[in-house]
Each structure stands twice: as structure tokens, then as C-alpha cells.
Motif scaffolding. Structure first.
Motif, PDB file in Angstrom:
ATOM      1  N   THR A  99      23.224  -6.383 -16.541  1.00 29.64           N
ATOM      2  CA  THR A  99      23.266  -5.594 -17.771  1.00 29.64           C
ATOM      3  C   THR A  99      22.122  -5.978 -18.699  1.00 29.64           C
ATOM      4  N   ILE A 100      21.824  -7.272 -18.772  1.00 26.99           N
ATOM      5  CA  ILE A 100      20.683  -7.719 -19.583  1.00 26.99           C
ATOM      6  C   ILE A 100      19.394  -7.111 -19.038  1.00 26.99           C
ATOM      7  N   THR A 102      19.158  -4.329 -17.465  1.00 23.15           N
ATOM      8  CA  THR A 102      19.190  -2.911 -17.824  1.00 23.15           C
ATOM      9  C   THR A 102      18.733  -2.710 -19.254  1.00 23.15           C
ATOM     10  N   TRP A 103      19.181  -3.567 -20.163  1.00 23.96           N
ATOM     11  CA  TRP A 103      18.746  -3.471 -21.564  1.00 23.96           C
ATOM     12  C   TRP A 103      17.229  -3.649 -21.668  1.00 23.96           C
ATOM     13  N   ILE A 104      16.694  -4.626 -20.947  1.00 22.46           N
ATOM     14  CA  ILE A 104      15.245  -4.846 -20.978  1.00 22.46           C
ATOM     15  C   ILE A 104      14.502  -3.610 -20.487  1.00 22.46           C
ATOM     16  N   SER A 106      15.520  -0.478 -20.498  1.00 20.02           N
ATOM     17  CA  SER A 106      15.728   0.753 -21.254  1.00 20.02           C
ATOM     18  C   SER A 106      15.411   0.647 -22.741  1.00 20.02           C
ATOM     19  N   VAL A 107      15.295  -0.573 -23.276  1.00 19.12           N
ATOM     20  CA  VAL A 107      15.160  -0.722 -24.728  1.00 19.12           C
ATOM     21  C   VAL A 107      13.902  -1.478 -25.149  1.00 19.12           C
ATOM     22  N   SER A 108      13.435  -2.426 -24.333  1.00 19.80           N
ATOM     23  CA  SER A 108      12.350  -3.316 -24.774  1.00 19.80           C
ATOM     24  C   SER A 108      11.084  -2.554 -25.151  1.00 19.80           C
ATOM     25  N   GLY A 245      12.961  -5.551 -15.001  1.00 24.05           N
ATOM     26  CA  GLY A 245      12.808  -5.626 -16.450  1.00 24.05           C
ATOM     27  C   GLY A 245      11.583  -6.422 -16.845  1.00 24.05           C
TER      28      GLY A 245
END
Length: 342
Positions: A99-100, A102-104, A106-108, A245
Motif C-alpha cells: 500500500t505504501i 501504491t501511495w508512492i 500514485s501521489v508522490s 514506486g
């Protein structure tokens, strides 16, 4: 929210699709309606939105629990097993790392665009990213919600030789649906922005093609890693997500300062493609991924002919809203006819 997720998982595992959708829509739209009522009628301020969500979520949880009780399904504390908790932890903790990752992925890029290029480019990039990503993920999420429990049930019931075939059928559906969606978002990027945004955002339309391609690659990666899910190899899955990521961040650090938000869009497609490749090589030994190459070729040809028709239509028809609606309808018809012929 966590309790609701667990209840929804039970509904999915039992393949109660209608109930799942009913409770999900009740929670989403109920939260919005109650929240707005609290804000507008009772002057709760912005906190009214949060209270509305909490109230409706509690009601939905009670409704699902009541339904489970009627089905004879009860949660009893004496049924808690340390062995089961260890199994959950060994599976779930590495999945948190995924999940981390995925955040990297999609958001970083938003933070790096802000740092190197400023808020204006964040706005241009974000609206294009969200339009493309949400459009493709509407199809991907729907497909994965439906097929996930079926794949697991097939695997666990010792019908393992059918699982690969079922995964291949699901992949074929994603190919046939995803390729024309990416093509349509690419060809109709300007009309889409003209209808859904203002003139100031039109330069962000160019990210639609790359982000939609990346989102489709992400959808394929969810299918490709099925072998890791079934074999409970979430540590390998976490490694793949974190590597992809990290690649996204490194590429943005190199290319973003010079080329701006378009570099972030291209890097998104590259990073998600890298994730797809990593998942393919990692999961194949646990479950072969039977990719429908013939269907991919047919979809590309049909979508290419559709793109020619859309390109001519978008330049001839005005205003933008009429052009967009007519293009979607005619493009869908052309694609389906060509697919049938192929």
C-alpha cells in the motif's frame, strides 16, 4: 470504516453482489446527503460532512450485522485464534508495504511537481491525472471486485487447473474494455477538457493518454500478481510495489525539473509498466498468466479504426459537449462492429 470493510469482504466472499452494491451506495450517497443536510440546514460547518459520514457508516454497519445474524453468521470472541492472527499478520503486514508503494506511485509526483515547478502545474497535472485514472479504474475496480472471490474460491476448492483459464478470461475482458478506453481518452482529450474544465486547464489534456496507459498497465498488474495472492507471497508483492514506486520517484527527480508535468505523466506509465513486468516474472511460477495476444491484436486494430472515426468527428462537430457525446456513442458502435468482424 474498518468494520465496514470487513463486513463488505464477507459479502464479497459470499458473492452477494447485489447486497454489496446496495450497502456501498447507501454508505456513499447517504453520507453525502446527511452531511450536506447537517451543513446547510443545521449549520454544522465542514464538520457536518464528517458527522454525516460517521452516522451513515454506523447505520450501514448495523444493517449488515443484522443481515449476517439472520444468516446465522455470528462473531464470537472465543473463536479468536492466535494461529489465525499470526496468519493474518504474515499476510497483511507485507501487504501494508504494498500500500505504501501504491501511495508512492500514485501521489508522490504531485509533491515533486509542486517542489520543482509550482502549484499551477500541480493543478494542470492533477485534473488530467484524475480524469484518466478514475475512468480506467472504474472498469478495473469493477472487474477486480467481481473476479477476486471467484478466483480464490476456485483455487481453494482444488480446481487449480481451471484458475489459470479463469484468469485468462478475465484478462481478455480487461483487454477488450481497456484498449478502447485508452484510445478514446487519447483522441478525445481536448473535448473532454472543454466539457469538464475551464479554458485555463486545457493544457493539462495532454497527460490523459499517458496516465490512462499507466492506469491500464496497473490494472493488468493486478491480474498478473494473482499467483502471489493465491500463494500468499505478499512479501514479494511488497518488494515489487516499492521498486516501482522508487523508479517513479527517481525518474521524476531526473526529468521533472526540465520537462515539467508531462514528464510526470510519462513516468507514471513507465513505472506502472515496470510494476506489471515485475509482477509477471514474480507470479508466473505460482500461477501462469495466460495472456490473450489475439484479443489484444484485435482490440488494437478495432480501436485504431475507431480512433480515425473519432478524430474526424471531433473536428467537425460543435459544440464540445455534443461532439463528446456523439463521439462516445459512435466510437463505441464502430469499435463493437470492428471487433465482431475480427
Amino acid at each position: 470504516s474498518s468494520l465496514l470493510s470487513i463486513f463488505q469482504t464477507v459479502l464479497r466472499a459470499d458473492q452477494r453482489a447485489k447486497l454489496f452494491v446496495t450497502f456501498e451506495l447507501t454508505q456513499v450517497y447517504g453520507s453525502l446527503i446527511v452531511g450536506l443536510c447537517l451543513v446547510v440546514l443545521f449549520h454544522f460547518g465542514i464538520e457536518g460532512i464528517l458527522w454525516g459520514s460517521l452516522i451513515v457508516m454506523t447505520i450501514v454497519n448495523v444493517m449488515i450485522y443484522w443481515w449476517l445474524m439472520r444468516q446465522g453468521i455470528q462473531v464470537k470472541t472465543r473463536e479468536v485464534s492466535l494461529f489465525t492472527l499470526r496468519e493474518f499478520a504474515s499476510y497483511g503486514i507485507p501487504a501494508c508495504a504494498s500500500t505504501i508503494g501504491t501511495w508512492i506511485l500514485s501521489v508522490s509526483d504531485r509533491y515533486l511537481i509542486e517542489y520543482f515547478r509550482g502549484t499551477t502545474e500541480v493543478g494542470l497535472y492533477s485534473i488530467g491525472y484524475n480524469l484518466a485514472d478514475k475512468s480506467i479504474n472504474l472498469m478495473v475496480a469493477s472487474l477486480m471486485l467481481a473476479i477476486g472471490p471467484v478466483l480464490i474460491n476456485t483455487w481453494e476448492s482444488d480446481n487449480r487447473r481451471y484458475t489459470a483459464s479463469l484468469l485468462g478470461q478475465c484478462t481478455r475482458l480487461m483487454v477488450l474494455l481497456g484498449v478502447p478506453m485508452v484510445t478514446g481518452l487519447t483522441v478525445l482529450s481536448t473535448p473532454i477538457f472543454q466539457v469538464l474544465t475551464t479554458e485555463a486547464y486545457l493544457s493539462g489534456a495532454q497527460v490523459l493518454s499517458w496516465v490512462s496507459l499507466g492506469s491500464l498497465s496497473y490494472g493488468f498488474s493486478l491480474l498478473a500478481y494473482t499467483g502471489l495472492i493465491l500463494a500468499k507471497k505478499t512479501t514479494i508483492m511488497a518488494r515489487n510495489y516499492l521498486l516501482a514506486g522508487a523508479l517513479n520517484v527517481i525518474l521524476n527527480l531526473i526529468f521533472l525539473p526540465r520537462f515539467g508535468f508531462m514528464a510526470a505523466a510519462v513516468n507514471t506509465a513507465v513505472a506502472y509498466t515496470a510494476l506489471l513486468i515485475l509482477n509477471i516474472f514474480s507470479a508466473t511460477k505460482y500461477l501462469p498468466w495466460l495472456f490473450p495476444w489475439r484479443s489484444l491484436w484485435n482490440a488494437i486494430v478495432a480501436a485504431g479504426i475507431m480512433a480515425v472515426a473519432l478524430g474526424g468527428l471531433a473536428t467537425c462537430v460543435r459544440p464540445a459537449f455534443v461532439a463528446l457525446v456523439s463521439s462516445v456513442l459512435i466510437g463505441t458502435a464502430v469499435y463493437l462492429v470492428m471487433l465482431a468482424l475480427l
